[in-house]
Design a protein around this motif. Structure first.
Motif, PDB file in Angstrom:
ATOM      1  N   ASP A  92      44.558  31.241  65.611  1.00  0.00           N
ATOM      2  CA  ASP A  92      45.626  30.685  66.618  1.00  0.00           C
ATOM      3  C   ASP A  92      45.106  29.766  67.623  1.00  0.00           C
ATOM      4  N   GLU A  93      43.883  30.204  68.303  1.00  0.00           N
ATOM      5  CA  GLU A  93      43.256  29.172  69.190  1.00  0.00           C
ATOM      6  C   GLU A  93      42.727  28.024  68.422  1.00  0.00           C
ATOM      7  N   SER A  94      42.349  28.008  67.161  1.00  0.00           N
ATOM      8  CA  SER A  94      41.978  26.564  66.612  1.00  0.00           C
ATOM      9  C   SER A  94      42.974  25.987  65.940  1.00  0.00           C
ATOM     10  N   GLU A  95      44.206  26.460  66.151  1.00  0.00           N
ATOM     11  CA  GLU A  95      45.265  25.550  65.542  1.00  0.00           C
ATOM     12  C   GLU A  95      45.342  25.571  64.205  1.00  0.00           C
ATOM     13  N   SER A  96      44.678  26.565  63.600  1.00  0.00           N
ATOM     14  CA  SER A  96      44.835  26.675  62.145  1.00  0.00           C
ATOM     15  C   SER A  96      45.995  27.737  61.455  1.00  0.00           C
ATOM     16  N   LEU A  97      46.405  27.469  60.407  1.00  0.00           N
ATOM     17  CA  LEU A  97      47.631  28.256  59.777  1.00  0.00           C
ATOM     18  C   LEU A  97      47.133  29.554  59.100  1.00  0.00           C
ATOM     19  N   VAL A 109      44.595  28.359  56.432  1.00  0.00           N
ATOM     20  CA  VAL A 109      44.478  26.907  56.207  1.00  0.00           C
ATOM     21  C   VAL A 109      44.198  25.843  57.268  1.00  0.00           C
ATOM     22  N   VAL A 110      43.282  25.080  57.137  1.00  0.00           N
ATOM     23  CA  VAL A 110      42.934  24.232  58.229  1.00  0.00           C
ATOM     24  C   VAL A 110      43.664  22.852  58.024  1.00  0.00           C
ATOM     25  N   THR A 111      44.592  22.091  58.683  1.00  0.00           N
ATOM     26  CA  THR A 111      45.151  20.911  58.419  1.00  0.00           C
ATOM     27  C   THR A 111      44.627  19.669  59.351  1.00  0.00           C
ATOM     28  N   LYS A 112      43.997  20.270  60.440  1.00  0.00           N
ATOM     29  CA  LYS A 112      43.637  19.196  61.564  1.00  0.00           C
ATOM     30  C   LYS A 112      42.001  19.021  61.388  1.00  0.00           C
TER      31      LYS A 112
END
Length: 521
Positions: A92-97, A109-112
């Motif tokens: 959540d803190e790393s903005e991953s899914l 999943v890493v989108t950024k």
């Protein structure tokens, strides 16, 4: 026979499912799009990095001190709850899914950043390294009770996949279709810890060349990991120190309580059962995996029509398997794991499990699921012209004590369903050992219960080929005919036709008195 596969229900349900995916839309994934609200007839094409995390020491925790019991289950669930909260905080803190956490296996999943694949892969490696460090620490709760460290293995791949979302109305689950998710999952499967990248991912990061057949045994070196970590700045100042400081506190062992769920399990609602209301009982764990679907996706994902047919295939087959297990055989789907369904079955009372009936229903259900699968393939071909000759179904099931509950923060989306026990691991292994697309395998404990049952002869060395419900009906009818013949035979055997043998005295006394002939007078 305890339950019956309802062909009319199956046909009607499959027809409705086909109607729902008559028109399918494939659209590009846009930023910050929710995966939880994707319509069943839509798929998002996403270029991203897929991370699979496998916890390797699950089985040891379930049999700590050599026994699987209520206490070992409590410790294993607390272990998972604690580490799940930590990993979820990092994602959540790393903005991953966060996609899924099924027992020992997590998918993220890493989108950024959206426009740079190499930076996405660097971030995925850095996150994996942080997760490994965070869960490798033995934790201590406020009662000075230790929570074991987790030993994990990570698989990573990058590329384009289709994101879909289907399942029953109140229990839908996201899924990614395509090579990146499949290859990452395969690289996470193994018994050695570390971070394992596919050839494709290694090439993007410009790492040393490794033969394609060696990538699953060639973990990243500490220097290779450091390269990615040094090139990455994680969002929100995320670090091991911040995780240790801010991740949610673990639950205490006394917070976990077990009771028994009512049988059968058709109305079992995971949303109601957390720590103090967890359910634990002996039941059948069943895995049904669509064999050949990965290759089917690879063959068809290159065309627009092929992508639409992938979405149609998956939605119809998975949803019908779910409806079959729940409606026809009173079982409960735990979750989908990709193109595989995990379900549980239990028969008995509020106090005990009827072991024979539970295993027999599991056997009947395996036949029903296969019949539903075959009918789904026929309907997909009739309605959409989809060729599914290379698709099959591998099924494995086993009997044992299983704990069922949700872990994570109660009542919110960051909790996840757990169905945990040695038998859940064993049933998945049985499914994975199926060597062809029509095989069903039964675990050792379940097969032992079937000894002397009418279904025992279905299996040879705990394996059976093409067990459809039609075959189950044949066996059941043969058993009825055999019982009828035995009953008729025993009815005549009870009638006695034996004549008693008289004694010598009786024979003498029964002779007429001697009278001399007249000529001797």
């Amino acid at each position: 026979m305890h339950y019956s596969w309802d062909v009319d229900r199956a046909e009607g349900h499959i027809d409705k499912l086909c109607d729902s995916v008559k028109d399918v839309e494939i659209v590009p994934y846009t930023r910050e799009m929710s995966l939880g609200n994707i319509p069943v007839n839509k798929a998002y094409e996403m270029d991203a990095v897929h991370i699979y995390v496998d916890i390797l020491n699950l089985e040891d925790l379930l049999t700590k001190d050599g026994n699987e019991n209520e206490t070992s289950h409590k410790r294993a669930i607390r272990f998972f709850d604690s580490h799940f909260r930590t990993i979820r905080y990092i994602l959540d803190e790393s903005e991953s899914l966060f996609v899924d956490f099924h027992n020992q296996r997590l998918h993220a999943v890493v989108t950024k950043p959206y426009d740079n694949e190499k930076k996405r892969l660097d971030r995925a490696v850095a996150l994996s390294d942080l997760i490994i460090d965070a869960v490798a620490q033995q934790k201590k709760d406020s009662n000075d009770s230790y929570i074991d460290a987790a030993t994990i293995r990570v698989g990573i791949d990058s590329g384009i996949a289709l994101a879909v979302n289907n399942g029953r109305a109140k229990n839908k689950e996201p899924l990614f279709l395509g090579n990146p998710a499949n290859h990452a999952a395969k690289h996470a499967a193994g018994d050695k810890k570390g971070i394992y990248l596919t050839t494709n991912a290694r090439d993007v990061l410009e790492l040393s060349k490794v033969a394609a057949d060696k990538t699953k045994t060639s973990a990243l070196t500490s220097d290779e990991i450091k390269l990615s970590v040094d090139r990455t700045t994680l969002p929100n100042g995320l670090s091991l120190e911040s995780v240790n400081k801010n991740a949610p506190e673990p639950k205490l062992l006394k917070d976990f309580q077990f009771s028994r769920a009512a049988s059968p399990l058709e109305d079992f609602d995971f949303n109601k059962y957390y720590y103090k209301t967890a359910k634990r009982q002996e039941l059948v764990s069943l895995y049904a995996d669509i064999d050949g679907f990965t290759n089917y996706v690879n063959v068809n994902i290159g065309s627009e029509q092929g992508k639409k047919n992938i979405v149609r295939c998956l939605h119809v087959i998975r949803s019908e398997m779910d409806d079959c297990i729940n409606t026809d055989f009173k079982g409960k789907r735990v979750r989908f794991i990709g193109d595989c369904m995990h379900a549980i079955i239990c028969e008995g009372s509020n106090k005990y499990t009827d072991r024979l009936k539970t295993v027999e229903v599991g056997t009947e259900a395996s036949g029903g699921i296969r019949s539903s699968f075959n009918l789904s393939l026929e309907k997909l071909n009739d309605r959409f012209g989809i060729q599914t000759d290379d698709l099959g179904l591998a099924i494995g099931y086993e009997l044992g004590d299983v704990s069922n509950l949700r872990v994570g923060q109660e009542g919110v989306d960051n909790s996840t369903r757990f169905s945990l026990g040695i038998s859940t691991i064993a049933s998945e292994k049985e499914q994975m050992q199926c060597e062809h697309e029509t095989e069903t395998r039964i675990g050792k404990t379940a097969f032992g219960v079937l000894e002397g049952s009418k279904y025992e002869d279905l299996f040879s060395d705990r394996s059976a080929t093409d067990i459809t419900f039609e075959r189950i009906e044949e066996v059941d009818n043969e058993a009825i005919e055999e019982d009828t013949a035995k009953n008729e035979s025993s009815m005549y055997d009870d009638i006695s036709y034996s004549v008693p043998t008289p004694s010598d005295e009786e024979l003498i006394s029964s002779r007429p008195a001697f009278k001399p002939h007249a000529q001797f007078k």
